[in-house]
Design a protein around this motif. Structure first.
Motif, PDB file in Angstrom:
ATOM      1  N   GLY A  15      -2.413  -8.567 -10.251  1.00 49.70           N
ATOM      2  CA  GLY A  15      -2.279  -9.500  -9.151  1.00 49.70           C
ATOM      3  C   GLY A  15      -1.312  -8.982  -8.106  1.00 49.70           C
ATOM      4  N   GLY A  16      -1.698  -9.074  -6.843  1.00 49.33           N
ATOM      5  CA  GLY A  16      -0.859  -8.585  -5.753  1.00 49.33           C
ATOM      6  C   GLY A  16      -1.143  -7.164  -5.339  1.00 49.33           C
ATOM      7  N   GLU A  17      -1.863  -6.389  -6.180  1.00 51.11           N
ATOM      8  CA  GLU A  17      -2.190  -5.005  -5.833  1.00 51.11           C
ATOM      9  C   GLU A  17      -3.449  -4.986  -4.956  1.00 51.11           C
ATOM     10  OE1 GLU A  17      -0.371  -2.297  -9.433  1.00 51.11           O
ATOM     11  OE2 GLU A  17      -2.404  -3.038  -9.682  1.00 51.11           O
ATOM     12  N   ASP A  18      -3.331  -5.597  -3.786  1.00 48.84           N
ATOM     13  CA  ASP A  18      -4.471  -5.690  -2.883  1.00 48.84           C
ATOM     14  C   ASP A  18      -4.790  -4.313  -2.313  1.00 48.84           C
ATOM     15  OD1 ASP A  18      -4.288  -8.383  -3.387  1.00 48.84           O
ATOM     16  OD2 ASP A  18      -3.142  -8.807  -1.555  1.00 48.84           O
ATOM     17  N   VAL A  19      -6.068  -4.006  -2.239  1.00 52.11           N
ATOM     18  CA  VAL A  19      -6.495  -2.667  -1.830  1.00 52.11           C
ATOM     19  C   VAL A  19      -6.217  -2.467  -0.340  1.00 52.11           C
ATOM     20  CG1 VAL A  19      -8.460  -1.108  -1.600  1.00 52.11           C
ATOM     21  CG2 VAL A  19      -8.244  -2.567  -3.626  1.00 52.11           C
ATOM     22  N   LYS A  20      -5.607  -1.329  -0.019  1.00 56.78           N
ATOM     23  CA  LYS A  20      -5.242  -1.037   1.360  1.00 56.78           C
ATOM     24  C   LYS A  20      -6.061   0.107   1.942  1.00 56.78           C
ATOM     25  CE  LYS A  20      -1.261  -0.133   4.311  1.00 56.78           C
ATOM     26  NZ  LYS A  20       0.165   0.270   4.339  1.00 56.78           N
ATOM     27  N   GLN A  21      -6.177   1.206   1.211  1.00 59.04           N
ATOM     28  CA  GLN A  21      -6.946   2.351   1.685  1.00 59.04           C
ATOM     29  C   GLN A  21      -7.713   2.984   0.533  1.00 59.04           C
ATOM     30  OE1 GLN A  21      -4.001   4.855   3.883  1.00 59.04           O
ATOM     31  NE2 GLN A  21      -5.455   4.721   5.564  1.00 59.04           N
ATOM     32  N   ILE A  22      -8.849   3.594   0.872  1.00 61.77           N
ATOM     33  CA  ILE A  22      -9.668   4.335  -0.095  1.00 61.77           C
ATOM     34  C   ILE A  22      -9.939   5.711   0.483  1.00 61.77           C
ATOM     35  CG2 ILE A  22     -11.948   4.477  -1.182  1.00 61.77           C
ATOM     36  CD1 ILE A  22     -11.981   1.442  -1.293  1.00 61.77           C
ATOM     37  N   ALA A  77      -5.254   3.275  -2.701  1.00 61.89           N
ATOM     38  CA  ALA A  77      -3.869   2.906  -2.406  1.00 61.89           C
ATOM     39  C   ALA A  77      -3.813   1.401  -2.244  1.00 61.89           C
ATOM     40  CB  ALA A  77      -3.377   3.607  -1.142  1.00 61.89           C
ATOM     41  N   MET A  78      -2.804   0.765  -2.836  1.00 63.36           N
ATOM     42  CA  MET A  78      -2.715  -0.696  -2.866  1.00 63.36           C
ATOM     43  C   MET A  78      -1.344  -1.151  -2.379  1.00 63.36           C
ATOM     44  SD  MET A  78      -4.531  -1.061  -6.621  1.00 63.36           S
ATOM     45  CE  MET A  78      -3.416   0.148  -7.340  1.00 63.36           C
ATOM     46  N   ARG A  79      -1.255  -2.406  -2.069  1.00 65.62           N
ATOM     47  CA  ARG A  79      -0.001  -2.971  -1.587  1.00 65.62           C
ATOM     48  C   ARG A  79       0.928  -3.301  -2.764  1.00 65.62           C
ATOM     49  NH1 ARG A  79      -1.098  -4.426   3.769  1.00 65.62           N
ATOM     50  NH2 ARG A  79      -3.321  -4.712   4.203  1.00 65.62           N
ATOM     51  N   TYR A  80       2.219  -3.175  -2.486  1.00 61.95           N
ATOM     52  CA  TYR A  80       3.254  -3.707  -3.380  1.00 61.95           C
ATOM     53  C   TYR A  80       3.189  -3.123  -4.790  1.00 61.95           C
ATOM     54  CZ  TYR A  80       2.505  -7.059   0.369  1.00 61.95           C
ATOM     55  OH  TYR A  80       2.270  -7.631   1.596  1.00 61.95           O
ATOM     56  N   THR A  81       2.866  -1.843  -4.912  1.00 59.38           N
ATOM     57  CA  THR A  81       2.833  -1.236  -6.234  1.00 59.38           C
ATOM     58  C   THR A  81       3.249   0.226  -6.146  1.00 59.38           C
ATOM     59  OG1 THR A  81       1.463  -0.844  -8.197  1.00 59.38           O
ATOM     60  CG2 THR A  81       0.386  -0.581  -6.074  1.00 59.38           C
ATOM     61  N   LYS A  82       3.892   0.695  -7.167  1.00 56.95           N
ATOM     62  CA  LYS A  82       4.400   2.069  -7.198  1.00 56.95           C
ATOM     63  C   LYS A  82       3.402   3.001  -7.890  1.00 56.95           C
ATOM     64  CE  LYS A  82       9.213   0.516  -7.395  1.00 56.95           C
ATOM     65  NZ  LYS A  82      10.475   0.547  -8.194  1.00 56.95           N
ATOM     66  N   ARG A  83       2.152   2.837  -7.563  1.00 55.87           N
ATOM     67  CA  ARG A  83       1.152   3.731  -8.126  1.00 55.87           C
ATOM     68  C   ARG A  83      -0.053   3.810  -7.198  1.00 55.87           C
ATOM     69  NH1 ARG A  83      -2.640   0.830 -12.711  1.00 55.87           N
ATOM     70  NH2 ARG A  83      -2.985  -1.169 -11.651  1.00 55.87           N
ATOM     71  N   VAL A 121       3.214   3.236  -3.001  1.00 55.70           N
ATOM     72  CA  VAL A 121       2.258   4.184  -2.421  1.00 55.70           C
ATOM     73  C   VAL A 121       1.443   3.403  -1.396  1.00 55.70           C
ATOM     74  CG1 VAL A 121       0.355   5.764  -2.851  1.00 55.70           C
ATOM     75  CG2 VAL A 121       2.170   5.509  -4.560  1.00 55.70           C
ATOM     76  N   SER A 122       1.744   3.599  -0.118  1.00 54.71           N
ATOM     77  CA  SER A 122       1.167   2.718   0.894  1.00 54.71           C
ATOM     78  C   SER A 122      -0.092   3.263   1.544  1.00 54.71           C
ATOM     79  CB  SER A 122       2.204   2.407   1.977  1.00 54.71           C
ATOM     80  OG  SER A 122       2.585   3.588   2.655  1.00 54.71           O
TER      81      SER A 122
END
Length: 354
Positions: free
Chosen positions: A54-61, A71-77, A97-98
């Protein structure tokens, strides 16, 4: 006596006839050997769903020859999806990882407060930070994009020449870069900065550009704007600006938010109200609109999972499938109406990867 002999012979012949008929019946009454019943052809899986935390919303592929990177929001992976097996791998980092981009089949990703790293898909190792890049704002997550020829990266207000290894400043945050090193910016109007020249505005004041797509097939750039879709040549002409185009899905209230082409060269768009649009090879070809795209995958309650439009990202994976990343929910959809190619451990399934 003669009568007895005739009767005896008749009885003998009759008995032989009955025996022969019985033998024939036995012979013809044998059942043929049983053959294995043919099984109905298996239905091809057209979808797969990956749920993240939850919260790891997808940002870029981004996609290279081996993996799909998320790459996802609010996560260190960052997550790598093997395109053959569907195996999932977390690439851990010290901070969020933004963003992620692939240039010349190499994966680059940006780690907040650290810089740009390169991931080696063959060894599974990362190296960095690279290029001596220092972000202008240590606490701001930056997007990163690569030119189609793999020479340039734009990250925030920095244009990086990968071949030369040097950095050129640009006058705004880049949202795309072409093969000449020209950078496109939005704030919210569209601007263009040539590699060796001053930037200039290409969309009129008051327009709001959501995203843009550099289309190598037509040598155009398409701008997804709240005011409708626009187009310029890859190098926009100063003083000419964005020209309006009117694809079939577009109305005063329905417009494209994100666009790409699939592996067959057909346009695909997400829209704010109309769902997903599947077009042809020309922007003028009719679009087939689907309010939601069913994946054929069901959750634990038996409900079929689907992907809809909105401000989400799409990427072709190079093997006929489309990758949809949901920017509001922590999930990725793999979709191919003809049957998914690759992803042997994922196809037809919904999985959670924590």
């Amino acid at each position: 006596m003669k009568i007895k002999i005739i009767l005896t012979m008749a009885l003998f012949l009759a008995a032989g006839s009955v025996y022969g008929q019985t033998k024939a019946k036995r012979a013809t009454g044998r059942q043929p050997a049983k053959t294995a019943a043919s099984k109905p052809a298996a239905t091809k899986a057209i979808g797969a769903v990956i749920n993240f935390n939850g919260g790891e919303d997808v940002k870029q592929i981004a996609v290279d020859s081996k993996n799909v990177y998320v790459a996802m929001r609010y996560t260190k992976r960052m997550v790598a999806i093997d395109k053959t097996t569907g195996k999932l791998k977390s690439i851990e980092a010290g901070h969020e990882v933004s963003s992620v981009a692939v240039a010349a089949d190499k994966c680059y990703y940006y780690v907040d407060r650290e810089g740009i790293f390169r991931y080696d898909a063959a060894t599974g190792a990362s190296e960095g930070p690279l290029f001596g890049f220092t972000p202008e704002d240590w606490y701001a997550p930056l997007d990163m994009y690569a030119s189609q020829n793999g020479r340039y990266l734009v990250c925030g207000e920095a244009l990086i020449d990968i071949e030369e290894g040097h950095i050129v400043s640009v006058p705004g945050r880049g949202v795309a870069v072409n093969n000449l090193g020209g950078v496109y910016m939005t704030s919210p109007e569209a601007y263009y900065a040539p590699l060796d020249g001053n930037s200039y505005q290409v969309s009129r004041v008051g327009t709001s550009v959501r995203s843009l797509y550099i289309d190598s097939d037509s040598d155009n750039v398409y701008y997804c704007m709240d005011q409708g879709m626009g187009v310029t040549p890859t190098v926009p002409q100063p003083g000419v600006g964005v020209q309006k185009v009117s694809p079939s899905f577009q109305t005063d209230s329905n417009y494209a938010l994100f666009m790409t082409r699939d592996d067959e060269g057909n346009f695909v768009v997400t829209t704010n109200f109309g769902g997903i649009g599947f077009g042809g090879k020309s922007i003028e070809d009719p679009f087939r609109m689907e309010e939601k795209v069913n994946t054929g995958v069901k959750n634990q309650w038996g409900t079929e999972l689907f992907f809809s439009g909105g401000d989400n990202v799409i990427a072709p994976d190079g093997q006929g499938n489309l990758i949809f990343g949901d920017s509001a929910y922590a999930c990725v959809f793999i979709y191919n109406p003809k049957g998914i190619n690759g992803y042997s451990e994922l196809k037809g399934k919904a999985v959670r990867f924590e």
